[in-house]
Design an enzyme around this catalytic site. Structure first.
Site, PDB file in Angstrom:
ATOM      1  N   SER A  10      21.119  51.610  65.247  1.00 42.22           N
ATOM      2  CA  SER A  10      21.871  52.547  64.521  1.00 42.22           C
ATOM      3  C   SER A  10      21.973  53.877  65.571  1.00 42.22           C
ATOM      4  O   SER A  10      20.827  54.488  65.900  1.00 42.22           O
ATOM      5  CB  SER A  10      21.445  53.044  63.247  1.00 42.22           C
ATOM      6  OG  SER A  10      21.998  54.338  62.927  1.00 42.22           O
ATOM      7  N   HIS A  35      25.563  49.574  65.176  1.00 42.79           N
ATOM      8  CA  HIS A  35      25.575  49.981  63.658  1.00 42.79           C
ATOM      9  C   HIS A  35      25.913  51.530  63.752  1.00 42.79           C
ATOM     10  O   HIS A  35      25.315  52.488  64.391  1.00 42.79           O
ATOM     11  CB  HIS A  35      24.188  50.125  63.148  1.00 42.79           C
ATOM     12  CG  HIS A  35      24.131  50.103  61.431  1.00 42.79           C
ATOM     13  ND1 HIS A  35      24.721  49.111  60.850  1.00 42.79           N
ATOM     14  CD2 HIS A  35      23.935  51.169  60.823  1.00 42.79           C
ATOM     15  CE1 HIS A  35      24.598  49.590  59.434  1.00 42.79           C
ATOM     16  NE2 HIS A  35      24.096  50.989  59.575  1.00 42.79           N
ATOM     17  N   ASP A  37      26.870  54.926  61.616  1.00 40.17           N
ATOM     18  CA  ASP A  37      26.308  55.398  60.239  1.00 40.17           C
ATOM     19  C   ASP A  37      27.416  56.713  60.197  1.00 40.17           C
ATOM     20  O   ASP A  37      27.336  57.614  60.959  1.00 40.17           O
ATOM     21  CB  ASP A  37      24.951  55.977  60.200  1.00 40.17           C
ATOM     22  CG  ASP A  37      23.932  54.713  59.897  1.00 40.17           C
ATOM     23  OD1 ASP A  37      24.340  54.011  59.054  1.00 40.17           O
ATOM     24  OD2 ASP A  37      23.025  54.621  60.823  1.00 40.17           O
ATOM     25  N   MET A  39      28.394  59.523  57.431  1.00 38.35           N
ATOM     26  CA  MET A  39      27.887  60.250  56.240  1.00 38.35           C
ATOM     27  C   MET A  39      29.009  61.475  55.989  1.00 38.35           C
ATOM     28  O   MET A  39      29.189  62.392  57.029  1.00 38.35           O
ATOM     29  CB  MET A  39      26.427  60.733  56.751  1.00 38.35           C
ATOM     30  CG  MET A  39      25.636  59.862  56.728  1.00 38.35           C
ATOM     31  SD  MET A  39      23.844  60.331  57.488  1.00 38.35           S
ATOM     32  CE  MET A  39      22.736  58.898  57.685  1.00 38.35           C
ATOM     33  N   HIS A  68      29.200  51.529  58.631  1.00 39.48           N
ATOM     34  CA  HIS A  68      28.523  51.782  57.423  1.00 39.48           C
ATOM     35  C   HIS A  68      28.861  52.982  56.792  1.00 39.48           C
ATOM     36  O   HIS A  68      28.522  54.196  57.344  1.00 39.48           O
ATOM     37  CB  HIS A  68      26.938  51.801  57.640  1.00 39.48           C
ATOM     38  CG  HIS A  68      26.218  51.999  56.238  1.00 39.48           C
ATOM     39  ND1 HIS A  68      24.787  52.526  56.385  1.00 39.48           N
ATOM     40  CD2 HIS A  68      26.522  52.073  55.074  1.00 39.48           C
ATOM     41  CE1 HIS A  68      24.266  52.499  55.028  1.00 39.48           C
ATOM     42  NE2 HIS A  68      25.338  52.308  54.341  1.00 39.48           N
ATOM     43  N   MET A  70      29.059  55.913  54.376  1.00 35.97           N
ATOM     44  CA  MET A  70      28.263  56.440  53.277  1.00 35.97           C
ATOM     45  C   MET A  70      29.096  57.666  52.869  1.00 35.97           C
ATOM     46  O   MET A  70      28.665  58.675  52.861  1.00 35.97           O
ATOM     47  CB  MET A  70      26.918  56.920  53.705  1.00 35.97           C
ATOM     48  CG  MET A  70      25.692  55.766  54.006  1.00 35.97           C
ATOM     49  SD  MET A  70      24.310  56.082  55.028  1.00 35.97           S
ATOM     50  CE  MET A  70      24.961  56.062  56.548  1.00 35.97           C
ATOM     51  N   MET A 139      19.608  48.839  51.513  1.00 33.80           N
ATOM     52  CA  MET A 139      18.895  50.002  51.912  1.00 33.80           C
ATOM     53  C   MET A 139      17.694  50.109  51.675  1.00 33.80           C
ATOM     54  O   MET A 139      17.228  50.171  50.524  1.00 33.80           O
ATOM     55  CB  MET A 139      19.637  51.452  51.402  1.00 33.80           C
ATOM     56  CG  MET A 139      21.207  51.385  51.871  1.00 33.80           C
ATOM     57  SD  MET A 139      21.171  51.598  53.696  1.00 33.80           S
ATOM     58  CE  MET A 139      20.220  53.040  53.994  1.00 33.80           C
ATOM     59  N   GLY A 144      20.965  58.861  54.230  1.00 32.80           N
ATOM     60  CA  GLY A 144      21.101  60.267  54.353  1.00 32.80           C
ATOM     61  C   GLY A 144      20.582  60.628  55.637  1.00 32.80           C
ATOM     62  O   GLY A 144      21.239  61.692  56.218  1.00 32.80           O
ATOM     63  N   PHE A 145      19.472  60.198  55.956  1.00 32.23           N
ATOM     64  CA  PHE A 145      18.574  60.583  57.034  1.00 32.23           C
ATOM     65  C   PHE A 145      17.948  59.486  57.948  1.00 32.23           C
ATOM     66  O   PHE A 145      17.420  58.630  57.018  1.00 32.23           O
ATOM     67  CB  PHE A 145      17.518  61.738  56.655  1.00 32.23           C
ATOM     68  CG  PHE A 145      18.305  63.060  55.886  1.00 32.23           C
ATOM     69  CD1 PHE A 145      18.482  63.912  56.804  1.00 32.23           C
ATOM     70  CD2 PHE A 145      18.370  63.153  54.561  1.00 32.23           C
ATOM     71  CE1 PHE A 145      19.378  65.019  56.033  1.00 32.23           C
ATOM     72  CE2 PHE A 145      18.830  64.262  54.148  1.00 32.23           C
ATOM     73  CZ  PHE A 145      19.328  65.295  54.498  1.00 32.23           C
ATOM     74  N   GLY A 147      14.812  58.025  60.198  1.00 33.45           N
ATOM     75  CA  GLY A 147      13.420  58.394  60.554  1.00 33.45           C
ATOM     76  C   GLY A 147      12.192  58.161  59.091  1.00 33.45           C
ATOM     77  O   GLY A 147      11.378  58.822  59.015  1.00 33.45           O
ATOM     78  N   ASP A 177      18.388  48.070  56.352  1.00 28.25           N
ATOM     79  CA  ASP A 177      18.561  49.263  56.934  1.00 28.25           C
ATOM     80  C   ASP A 177      17.543  50.426  56.444  1.00 28.25           C
ATOM     81  O   ASP A 177      17.738  50.576  55.161  1.00 28.25           O
ATOM     82  CB  ASP A 177      20.042  49.805  57.055  1.00 28.25           C
ATOM     83  CG  ASP A 177      20.251  51.152  57.718  1.00 28.25           C
ATOM     84  OD1 ASP A 177      19.352  51.680  58.434  1.00 28.25           O
ATOM     85  OD2 ASP A 177      21.297  51.742  57.553  1.00 28.25           O
ATOM     86  N   GLY A 178      16.566  50.744  57.261  1.00 26.42           N
ATOM     87  CA  GLY A 178      15.966  52.011  56.609  1.00 26.42           C
ATOM     88  C   GLY A 178      14.297  51.673  57.031  1.00 26.42           C
ATOM     89  O   GLY A 178      13.767  50.888  56.378  1.00 26.42           O
ATOM     90  N   GLY A 179      13.641  52.537  57.987  1.00 29.35           N
ATOM     91  CA  GLY A 179      12.442  52.291  58.337  1.00 29.35           C
ATOM     92  C   GLY A 179      12.148  50.882  58.830  1.00 29.35           C
ATOM     93  O   GLY A 179      10.798  50.490  58.919  1.00 29.35           O
ATOM     94  N   SER A 200      15.315  54.927  64.891  1.00 31.17           N
ATOM     95  CA  SER A 200      14.289  55.423  65.810  1.00 31.17           C
ATOM     96  C   SER A 200      13.662  54.783  66.466  1.00 31.17           C
ATOM     97  O   SER A 200      13.193  54.857  67.737  1.00 31.17           O
ATOM     98  CB  SER A 200      13.558  56.484  64.974  1.00 31.17           C
ATOM     99  OG  SER A 200      14.246  57.171  64.120  1.00 31.17           O
TER     100      SER A 200
END
Length: 221
Positions: A10, A35, A37, A39, A68, A70, A139, A144-145, A147, A177-179, A200
């Site tokens: 991302s 990817h 993102d 927003m 993606h 959002m 997700m 939205g953020f 990290g 997606d996420g963490g 990250s």
């Protein structure tokens, strides 16, 4: 037969001051998709960038742009991201009242279409569009953020969606997606994911570390 696991770094986690060079570097490091993102500060509590920046990056890589969105409403912006060079356009199930109509709009432009589910949205909401889509994005954080910490309850949703996809017999990517990092990646792969979004964890340490980061996430080192 399960597809090989791929990675879609991302660029939300990249250095925005040199974004074109960052896209080229992560491509060279082994990214399968890029990817992107998007927003809007409305559907999610952050603003990233839009179709103009996306289009400006298209010349830096030949890898598919995994966009993606959002944003809400999403339909008015679909043609703009088509024009910007998106290969896959992923919409949120929660972003509008007429998901099937939005899916058909993407398909009318000859692009692949994905649907994303927020953490609290059950897999069952996709039951009646599984024959129309090319990708499902789970997700594993609240969007939205970057990290954020992985929400482990999403593993059961990934398993459920894996079974739903397998039942269709269609070639549908199951993206998470996420963490995502070297610790959580094996968990989501075991649950059935075959496409990982990493922000990250992919971009830490600068361009000279990107290939090693990708290899660690995918369990190659």
């Amino acid at each position: 037969m399960r597809k090989p696991v791929r990675i879609a770094p991302s660029i939300l986690a990249a250095d925005f001051a040199t974004l074109g060079a960052e896209v080229a570097a992560i491509d060279k490091a082994g990214a399968d998709y890029i990817h992107v993102d998007i927003m809007d500060g409305h559907f999610v509590p952050n603003i990233s960038f839009g179709p103009a920046v996306t289009k400006s990056l298209r010349s830096y890589t030949d890898k598919p742009f995994d966009c993606h969105l959002m944003i809400s409403p999403v339909d008015p912006f679909i043609p703009e991201f088509v024009d910007a060079g998106a290969d896959i356009i992923t919409l949120h199930q929660e972003a509008g009242a007429h998901l099937h109509r939005s899916i058909q709009l993407v398909k009318s432009h000859g692009k692949k279409v994905g649907v994303s589910l927020n953490p609290a949205t059950p897999a069952s909401t996709l039951e009646h569009v599984m024959d129309e889509i090319d990708l499902v994005l789970v997700m594993s954080v609240n969007p939205g953020f970057g990290g954020q910490t992985f929400i482990s309850s999403q593993l059961d949703k990934i398993r459920t969606l894996r079974a739903m996809i397998d039942e269709t017999g269609r070639d549908i990517d199951l993206e998470v997606d996420g963490g995502i990092n070297e610790t959580t990646a094996p968990l989501v792969i075991e649950a059935g994911a075959d496409l990982l979004v990493a922000g990250s964890a992919a971009f830490k340490g600068g361009p000279e570390q990107y290939a090693a980061n990708i290899n660690r996430i995918l369990g190659r080192s």
